[in-house]
Structures are given as structure tokens and as C-alpha cells.
Motif scaffolding. Sequence first.
Motif, PDB file in Angstrom:
ATOM      1  N   SER A 190       0.846  -1.193   0.000  1.00  0.00           N
ATOM      2  CA  SER A 190       0.000   0.000   0.000  1.00  0.00           C
ATOM      3  C   SER A 190       0.879   1.238   0.000  1.00  0.00           C
ATOM      4  O   SER A 190       2.074   1.171   0.299  1.00  0.00           O
ATOM      5  N   LEU A 191       0.266   2.378  -0.308  1.00  0.00           N
ATOM      6  CA  LEU A 191       0.991   3.640  -0.264  1.00  0.00           C
ATOM      7  C   LEU A 191       1.385   3.980   1.172  1.00  0.00           C
ATOM      8  O   LEU A 191       2.475   4.503   1.411  1.00  0.00           O
ATOM      9  N   ASP A 192       0.506   3.687   2.116  1.00  0.00           N
ATOM     10  CA  ASP A 192       0.825   3.916   3.528  1.00  0.00           C
ATOM     11  C   ASP A 192       2.079   3.143   3.936  1.00  0.00           C
ATOM     12  O   ASP A 192       2.948   3.677   4.646  1.00  0.00           O
ATOM     13  N   GLU A 193       2.180   1.906   3.499  1.00  0.00           N
ATOM     14  CA  GLU A 193       3.336   1.086   3.839  1.00  0.00           C
ATOM     15  C   GLU A 193       4.608   1.674   3.249  1.00  0.00           C
ATOM     16  O   GLU A 193       5.656   1.686   3.898  1.00  0.00           O
ATOM     17  N   TYR A 194       4.511   2.187   2.023  1.00  0.00           N
ATOM     18  CA  TYR A 194       5.668   2.813   1.383  1.00  0.00           C
ATOM     19  C   TYR A 194       6.121   4.038   2.166  1.00  0.00           C
ATOM     20  O   TYR A 194       7.311   4.198   2.483  1.00  0.00           O
ATOM     21  N   TYR A 195       5.182   4.916   2.496  1.00  0.00           N
ATOM     22  CA  TYR A 195       5.547   6.129   3.229  1.00  0.00           C
ATOM     23  C   TYR A 195       6.099   5.798   4.617  1.00  0.00           C
ATOM     24  O   TYR A 195       7.111   6.365   5.055  1.00  0.00           O
ATOM     25  N   ASP A 196       5.444   4.883   5.316  1.00  0.00           N
ATOM     26  CA  ASP A 196       5.904   4.532   6.658  1.00  0.00           C
ATOM     27  C   ASP A 196       7.315   3.950   6.651  1.00  0.00           C
ATOM     28  O   ASP A 196       8.095   4.175   7.594  1.00  0.00           O
ATOM     29  N   SER A 197       7.652   3.218   5.594  1.00  0.00           N
ATOM     30  CA  SER A 197       8.986   2.614   5.534  1.00  0.00           C
ATOM     31  C   SER A 197      10.079   3.676   5.519  1.00  0.00           C
ATOM     32  O   SER A 197      11.174   3.462   6.040  1.00  0.00           O
ATOM     33  N   LYS A 198       9.811   4.829   4.945  1.00  0.00           N
ATOM     34  CA  LYS A 198      10.807   5.904   4.888  1.00  0.00           C
ATOM     35  C   LYS A 198      11.139   6.441   6.278  1.00  0.00           C
ATOM     36  O   LYS A 198      12.273   6.853   6.540  1.00  0.00           O
ATOM     37  N   PHE A 199      10.141   6.444   7.161  1.00  0.00           N
ATOM     38  CA  PHE A 199      10.344   7.014   8.494  1.00  0.00           C
ATOM     39  C   PHE A 199      11.139   6.093   9.422  1.00  0.00           C
ATOM     40  O   PHE A 199      11.459   6.473  10.554  1.00  0.00           O
ATOM     41  N   ARG A 200      11.501   4.923   8.931  1.00  0.00           N
ATOM     42  CA  ARG A 200      12.382   4.046   9.705  1.00  0.00           C
ATOM     43  C   ARG A 200      13.803   4.600   9.779  1.00  0.00           C
ATOM     44  O   ARG A 200      14.621   4.126  10.553  1.00  0.00           O
ATOM     45  N   ILE A 201      14.091   5.637   8.980  1.00  0.00           N
ATOM     46  CA  ILE A 201      15.452   6.179   8.933  1.00  0.00           C
ATOM     47  C   ILE A 201      15.902   6.733  10.286  1.00  0.00           C
ATOM     48  O   ILE A 201      17.090   6.696  10.612  1.00  0.00           O
ATOM     49  N   PHE A 202      14.951   7.244  11.100  1.00  0.00           N
ATOM     50  CA  PHE A 202      15.366   7.749  12.421  1.00  0.00           C
ATOM     51  C   PHE A 202      14.976   6.792  13.545  1.00  0.00           C
ATOM     52  O   PHE A 202      15.011   7.149  14.726  1.00  0.00           O
ATOM     53  N   LYS A 203      14.680   5.543  13.189  1.00  0.00           N
ATOM     54  CA  LYS A 203      14.218   4.534  14.145  1.00  0.00           C
ATOM     55  C   LYS A 203      15.129   4.405  15.369  1.00  0.00           C
ATOM     56  O   LYS A 203      14.656   4.308  16.496  1.00  0.00           O
ATOM     57  N   ASN A 204      16.444   4.394  15.159  1.00  0.00           N
ATOM     58  CA  ASN A 204      17.376   4.147  16.262  1.00  0.00           C
ATOM     59  C   ASN A 204      18.271   5.341  16.579  1.00  0.00           C
ATOM     60  O   ASN A 204      19.282   5.189  17.275  1.00  0.00           O
ATOM     61  N   GLN A 205      17.916   6.520  16.068  1.00  0.00           N
ATOM     62  CA  GLN A 205      18.744   7.688  16.354  1.00  0.00           C
ATOM     63  C   GLN A 205      18.651   8.081  17.832  1.00  0.00           C
ATOM     64  O   GLN A 205      17.647   7.817  18.498  1.00  0.00           O
ATOM     65  N   LYS A 206      19.697   8.762  18.284  1.00  0.00           N
ATOM     66  CA  LYS A 206      19.811   9.140  19.700  1.00  0.00           C
ATOM     67  C   LYS A 206      19.587  10.649  19.865  1.00  0.00           C
ATOM     68  O   LYS A 206      19.554  11.388  18.872  1.00  0.00           O
ATOM     69  N   PRO A 207      19.451  11.130  21.101  1.00  0.00           N
ATOM     70  CA  PRO A 207      19.201  12.566  21.324  1.00  0.00           C
ATOM     71  C   PRO A 207      20.280  13.473  20.749  1.00  0.00           C
ATOM     72  O   PRO A 207      19.997  14.611  20.372  1.00  0.00           O
ATOM     73  N   GLU A 208      21.518  12.984  20.680  1.00  0.00           N
ATOM     74  CA  GLU A 208      22.601  13.811  20.142  1.00  0.00           C
ATOM     75  C   GLU A 208      22.670  13.780  18.615  1.00  0.00           C
ATOM     76  O   GLU A 208      23.528  14.414  18.001  1.00  0.00           O
TER      77      GLU A 208
END
Length: 451
Positions: A190-208
Motif C-alpha cells: 500500500s501507499l501507507d506502507e511505502y511512506y511509513d517505511s521511509k520514516f524508519r530512517i530515524f528509528k534508532n537515532q539518539k538525542p545527540e
Amino acid sequence: MANVLVIGAARSGNAAAKLLRQNGNNVTLTDMKPAAQKEELESLGIRVLDEGHPDFLYEEQFDYVVKNPGIPYKAPLVAHFLNKKTPIYTEIETAYQAAPKFNYAAVTGTDGKTTTVTLLHEMLKKKDPNAQVAGNIGIPLSEIVLENGDIPLDVALELSNFQLLGIDEFSCHASTITNLAPDHLDYMNSLDEYYDSKFRIFKNQKPEDLFILNTDDPTIMKYFEKYEPITPEVVRFSLKDDNADLRIDRNTGEVFLNDVVLFNKKDLKLVGEFNLANAMMAAAMAYFMGVSSHQIQEVISEFPGVEHRIEYILEKNGVRYYNDSKATNTHSAKAALSSFESGIRLLCGGKNKGIDYSELTEFDDRIAHCYSFGEIKDVFSDLFSRQSSYETMEQALDAAMNDAKAGEVILLCPATSSFDQFKNYEVRGEIFKDLVRNKTAVSQGKESEIK
């Protein structure tokens, strides 16, 4: 020691298999086609099963699977291990785990990724000549790890949504999503799945860490609401909002990151507002990674552009030729068409990806004529007032050259993928450039070409 199955013996799969084996794992590599490096891989102790996936693989147990990003999760062998709850990664994840000292700046999005990452890499090299570039740009991260080992190293990383779907621990110091538009609907559920996959880029980023938020993109803002607040520091970017953290002064052309002037728009050789946005995001990420504003400005003034992205080829009899073969969806096609005010002789067409092309009608007044070709050649007949259909790109080019007048541009901007007639967009672009050179009878040594 893990028992690992690598699915896909293309460049990234081979590199992943070598790295996994180097780190002491039992590795099986399988592909539907013959494996190009079979003897070398087997000499390293890798079991290679090519020219088809043997049935006995379905009975074996693996600790995890590393799959080529282009292989869909619904492919039978992948779906089998997915149903068994076997972890499935792409080589980005396994390479990341093998080199924890690398420092990443990562870029995803529908369009502009490669230009942004290429600029970013050039900026990082000003700080450290050993800085690397990898990912969806065509260089497997595993190759970088194999060549450099686990040492402190800055890496500019282009990530497709396919690669992001296969991460687990991967984390980067700086990240952004350039923009979002419909794409890969032949792969995603789905289009939702495509868009949501992009937001995994900051999945494990830290406060710094840093995430650049493109507030001009309504789709990004809509989906960002689902994740806000996020862990990394958020820098708000806009070409329109004078109060954004990353912004441009329209009077002076100066690009600001908060109170720091990164560069001036007048020094940027790339055409189009979208390329200005790409440059601004690259500069902000580079600055966050320790590159000075002076070093950023040097790159901005020197950078000629990226191949196959509104790439100027030559001018003959007052007609300019451009290669934008990388425009494989409507969003990137609109960006290219917006770069020219009028007189566009548009060459478009290719594989049918199930995309709605109606948005392109807004450029009807700018298009002197549309010459469509390939599998979806007739889709464009109802979109433009002046349109003709052809079987091949060469036939379309011949017609455009016959019609073009001085002051006009002939633009290859396919708006879809190349797979109906070409191996990939790079091959399509190279063939187009060769056709232009040959048909205009301009010797390669005399061309006014941006490499």
C-alpha cells in the motif's frame, strides 16, 4: 557463529556474503540466475546455490536471512522464512553491525536522494579525504567495510525504502527524508506502507543525533505526526518559511542554518528549486558532521551535478538536449518540467508501474510536444494537447529532433522505470546520450557536456 542465508547474488549480496564469511559465519548464497563470482565465493567457504533456489533450502534452519533489497517479501523463498519468523535483513544492517565505528549521514526520500548524498559525500571529503559513500547509490556498504575494516569513518549513505525495511539496529548521526510521493506500488502492499517505511530512517537515532524535517512537503508533515515527538534533534527546513531553522534569505540568496551562513544560492550550478533544497539539506547534514561552512561553500561552487538527473548533454542548432533518465515517477518528472519555462520537447514512457500521471497535465502549456514510447506510450495521449506515441525511445527522439526549433529543449524525462526495454535507468540514459551525440554528429571531444 551464525548460519546465514543470503538471497540474491548481485553486487550487494556477494559483498554481504563475503563480509559475513570473513566474520566467521556459515554462509549460503542462492540466486535464480548464475552467480557471477561463484568460484571466488566458494573458495572463501561460501556455499553457492545458483540457477534456482533448491527445494531443500525450505527445510534448512537459518539464524537470519539477508536478502537483496529488490526481491519482494512475497517472493516464495522470502515469504517462507518470513512466515517462520526468521529475521530478514538487507546488507545495510549486517554491514552496520560489522563496523560500529562508522559515522553515518543517511538520506532517503522519493526523489533527490542521489544528488543530496553525492553533494554530502563531496562535502565530507573536504573534512576527511577518506570519507565514503554507499547504499542505494550503487555501492554496497559491505564493500566499504571489507575494504576499510572497523575504523572511524564518515559515510554518506543513500537508503531506499527497500533497504530501510530490512534494518534492525542500524543508526545514523544525521538523517533526512528529502520528499515523499507515490512510487513502488508494484512492490509495496500500500501507499501507507511505502511512506511509513521511509520514516524508519530515524528509528534508532539518539538525542545527540539530527533529523532534518522538510516542512514544505505536506505528505512528510502528515506522516511525521504519527511519530512526533522523536528522539533526535529536529531541524525544520523550508524554502518558504522565513522562520525555519534551515532557510534561505530571498533577498541575498544566503542559506542559513540557524545563525550560520552555509552558502549562497548564486554559487549553486544546479537548476531548479528541488536541487536548491537538496543542496541545503546536504549542507546542513555536512555541517552537523563537522564540515566547515567554508568547505561547504567550496563544494557548492564546484559541483556540476549528477549523471542522469537533468544532465545537460549538448546544444545543436539552438536546441539543448537534457538527460533526466532518473525521473522514474511523476514527482521527479514534475521537478524536471518545472525547471524549464516553455519549449519542452518531452520524451517519456517505459514500464507501467500503476502510477497516476494526471498531475503532469499542469505542464501542458510548457510542453511543445510529448513524444511517448514503450509499454505505457498511449497513457500520455489524454494528458497533453500535443502528443504522439512511438514504440522505442529512438523513434521518439528522431521525431523530436525533426520538430525542434532553436530555443527549445529536448528532454528525456520518462516518468517511469526502464524495465520494459532497458536494464535500468542508467543504461537508458547512456543510450539516449549516445543517440543524441551520434544523431547531432557532434564529436565527443567537442561536446559542451557536463560530466
